[in-house]
Enzyme design. Structure first.
Site, PDB file in Angstrom:
ATOM      1  N   TYR A 124       0.617  -1.018   0.387  1.00 30.15           N
ATOM      2  CA  TYR A 124       0.184  -0.446  -0.050  1.00 30.15           C
ATOM      3  C   TYR A 124       0.615   1.094  -0.009  1.00 30.15           C
ATOM      4  O   TYR A 124       0.324   2.304  -0.171  1.00 30.15           O
ATOM      5  CB  TYR A 124      -1.386   0.007   0.762  1.00 30.15           C
ATOM      6  CG  TYR A 124      -2.213  -1.314   1.402  1.00 30.15           C
ATOM      7  CD1 TYR A 124      -2.813  -1.015   0.161  1.00 30.15           C
ATOM      8  CD2 TYR A 124      -1.939  -2.227   1.929  1.00 30.15           C
ATOM      9  CE1 TYR A 124      -3.755  -2.019   0.021  1.00 30.15           C
ATOM     10  CE2 TYR A 124      -3.347  -3.360   1.277  1.00 30.15           C
ATOM     11  CZ  TYR A 124      -4.092  -3.071   0.591  1.00 30.15           C
ATOM     12  OH  TYR A 124      -4.538  -3.905   0.512  1.00 30.15           O
ATOM     13  N   PHE A 403      -9.984  -4.268  11.594  1.00 30.32           N
ATOM     14  CA  PHE A 403     -10.406  -5.141  10.319  1.00 30.32           C
ATOM     15  C   PHE A 403     -10.221  -4.654   8.919  1.00 30.32           C
ATOM     16  O   PHE A 403      -8.650  -4.781   8.770  1.00 30.32           O
ATOM     17  CB  PHE A 403     -12.260  -3.467  10.118  1.00 30.32           C
ATOM     18  CG  PHE A 403     -11.162  -1.977   9.555  1.00 30.32           C
ATOM     19  CD1 PHE A 403     -10.473  -1.788   8.741  1.00 30.32           C
ATOM     20  CD2 PHE A 403     -10.993  -1.707  10.758  1.00 30.32           C
ATOM     21  CE1 PHE A 403      -9.589  -0.380   8.840  1.00 30.32           C
ATOM     22  CE2 PHE A 403     -10.208  -0.205  10.991  1.00 30.32           C
ATOM     23  CZ  PHE A 403     -10.081   0.010   9.743  1.00 30.32           C
TER      24      PHE A 403
END
Ligand code: COA
Length: 403
Positions: A124, A403
Site C-alpha cells: 500500500y 477490520f
C-alpha cells in the site's frame, strides 16, 4: 480509459465479491447460512468491483467511520477492507485502478482520510498509505502476574452470551474514540466480531466494568482455549477487544482475566504499545512482548482538509511540499503553524511523499526519524526540529479496532 473499469457493485452481487476476497485470502467461501450474517457486515454503496467476461476479478470495499486525530477532532474516514484481485488477474494494474477510484470517491464523499490493515506491507505504500500507528502482541503468565487491587470502586461482571452482541457496542458507542487513532464503529463492524464467531460455536466471552456511579465504563471480549497438551490450568485466554478510557478500569479488567481460575496465559495481539502492563504486574517478566507490528495504514485522501483538522505543537512554522502522484490535487506546499495548516505559495523547507505525510499525521513517528530514513527531503536543516514539535502528538496513537 483502462482495460479494466472499476464500477460500483450492486447489492445483488456483493456476495460474489465476498467470495473473491475470501478465495484470495485462501479462506473457505461462506455457506448460505454464514452469508446471511456476513451480508450484514457491508455498508451499501461502498464496494467497488472490476469485471472480466462478466465475472468479478477485483474488488475493494469500505465502511464509513470517524477517526480521532491529534487535538481531539473526529474526521470522516473510509475504513478500507476486503481488497482482492483474483489470482489469475494479478499484476496487471487492477488494484491500482481500484485504489485510485476508491480514494477519489472517499475524498468526494467528504472523507479526507482512509485507513486499512495490510495483509502484506509491500502493497500500500505506493498508493500513498503510511503506517500511522502500531500495536503490541503480548502474552502474560497468569501465575506470575499478581496484579494488585489498587482499591477504588467498581465491579467486573460477566456478560451472558445473549448480551455479547449488544452490551459492548453500546458501551463503546457511549465513550466513542477516546484516544488519537481510535475510530467510531458502525453496526456493520460488530457483526463479524460477535455474531459470526458465536454462530461458529466459538467460545466467546465478555465482561463489563461498572464504576461507582453505576456507569458502564469498560468491557472486554475474549475467547478461552485449552491446548491439547495443557492441563486444566493451562487455558489460554485471548483478548479480542478491551476498551476503557480510564487506565484504572483497564487494569481492573486485566486483573479479572489474570485471576480467572484455570487460566495459564492471557494474551492480546492488538494491545497499545504503551499499555503499562509490565508496571501493573508484580513480576515484569510475566509479560512477554511477542512483537510490535504496523496496525493502521493511513491515507490522506484530501490533504488540505486533513491537515486543517488536526492540531499542532508550539513552534515556528514550516513549509512542507507534498508530492502525491495518485491523487495529484493534493500535491503542493502547505504552511504548518501552531495554529493550523493551509496551502501556501511559499518555498518549501521539507519535501515528502503523501505516504510519508500519512505516517507522520497521527504523530507516531517523528519527522526527523523519517528524514534519517531518507523519506523526508530536508531543504532547510533548521526546519527539522520545528517540524518535530509541530507534528508531534501528545499521546501515542492507537486504533484498537481491527477490520
Ligand atoms: C494484493 C493484491 C490486491 C494486488 O493486486 P494487483 O492487481 O496484482 O496489484 P497491481 O497489479 O495493481 O500492482 C501494482 C503494483 O504493486 C505491486 N504489488 C501488488 N501486490 C503486491 C504484493 N503482494 N507484493 C509486492 N508487490 C505487490 C505490483 O508488483 C505493482 O508494482 P509495479 O507498479 O512496480 O509493477 C492481490 O495480489 C491480492 O488479491 N492478493 C491476495 C489478497 C490480499 O492480500 N489482499 C489485500 C488485503 S489487505
Amino acid at each position: 480509459m483502462t482495460r479494466f473499469d472499476v464500477e460500483p457493485v450492486p447489492v445483488s452481487r456483493i456476495r460474489e465479491t465476498n467470495e473473491l476476497f475470501r478465495t484470495a485470502l485462501h479462506a473457505p467461501v461462506s455457506s448460505d447460512e454464514k452469508w446471511e450474517l456476513a451480508a450484514r457486515s457491508y455498508q451499501t454503496g461502498r464496494t467497488w468491483g472490476v469485471l472480466d467476461e462478466g465475472e468479478y476479478v477485483g474488488t475493494a470495499s469500505s465502511f464509513g467511520a470517524l477517526l480521532r486525530v491529534p487535538g481531539g477532532a473526529e474526521v470522516p474516514m473510509a475504513a478500507v477492507s476486503r481488497v482482492a484481485v483474483r489470482a489469475d488477474h494479478t499484476r496487471r494494474g487492477i488494484l491500482t485502478e481500484l485504489m485510485r477510484t476508491q480514494l477519489t470517491d472517499a475524498a468526494r464523499r467528504g472523507e479526507p482520510t482512509a485507513t486499512l490493515r495490510a495483509s502484506e506491507t509491500a502493497i500500500y505504500g505506493r498508493f500513498g498509505y503510511g503506517v500511522a500507528d502500531r500495536s503490541r502482541s503480548v502474552q502474560v503468565r497468569a501465575d506470575r502476574a499478581r496484579i494488585g487491587d489498587l482499591g477504588g470502586e467498581g465491579t467486573v461482571r460477566l456478560l451472558r452470551t445473549d448480551q455479547l452482541a449488544t452490551a459492548p457496542p453500546e458501551i463503546y458507542a457511549g465513550f466513542g474514540p477516546y484516544r488519537t487513532g481510535m475510530i467510531s464503529r458502525p453496526a456493520e463492524w460488530w457483526v463479524p466480531r460477535v455474531e459470526m464467531p458465536l454462530k461458529d460455536g466459538r467460545n466467546l466471552r465478555g465482561a463489563v466494568h461498572t464504576g461507582s456511579a453505576g456507569h458502564r465504563d469498560g468491557y472486554v471480549l475474549y475467547e478461552v482455549k485449552v491446548p491439547d497438551d495443557a492441563g486444566f490450568d493451562g487455558a489460554v485466554l485471548t483478548i479480542h477487544d478491551l476498551h476503557a478510557p480510564e487506565p484504572a478500569v483497564r487494569r481492573r479488567l486485566w486483573r479479572f482475566l489474570l485471576t480467572t481460575d484455570l487460566v495459564g496465559t492471557v494474551e492480546m495481539h492488538t494491545a497499545p504499545v504503551d499499555e503499562p502492563l509490565e508496571w501493573w504486574v508484580g513480576d515484569p517478566r510475566a509479560v512477554r512482548t511477542k512483537g510490535i507490528e504496523d496496525a493502521t495504514w493511513l491515507r490522506l485522501t484530501d490533504v488540505p482538509a486533513a491537515l486543517a483538522a488536526r492540531s499542532y505543537g508550539n513552534a515556528e512554522p514550516v513549509v512542507l511540499e507534498v508530492r502525491d502522484s495518485l491523487l495529484p490535487d493534493n500535491s503542493g506546499c502547505y504552511r504548518v503553524t501552531a495554529e493550523g495548516a493551509a496551502r501556501t505559495d511559499a518555498d518549501p523547507d521539507l519535501r515528502l511523499s503523501s505516504a510519508a505525510l500519512a505516517a507522520l499525521y497521527q504523530g507516531d513517528v517523528r519527522v526527523s526519524v523519517l528524514a534519517t530514513a531518507g523519506l523526508v527531503e530536508v531543504l532547510d536543516g533548521a526546519a527539522l526540529a520545528r517540524a518535530d514539535v509541530l507534528l508531534g502528538a501528545e499521546e501515542t496513537p492507537w486504533c484498537g479496532t481491527y477490520f
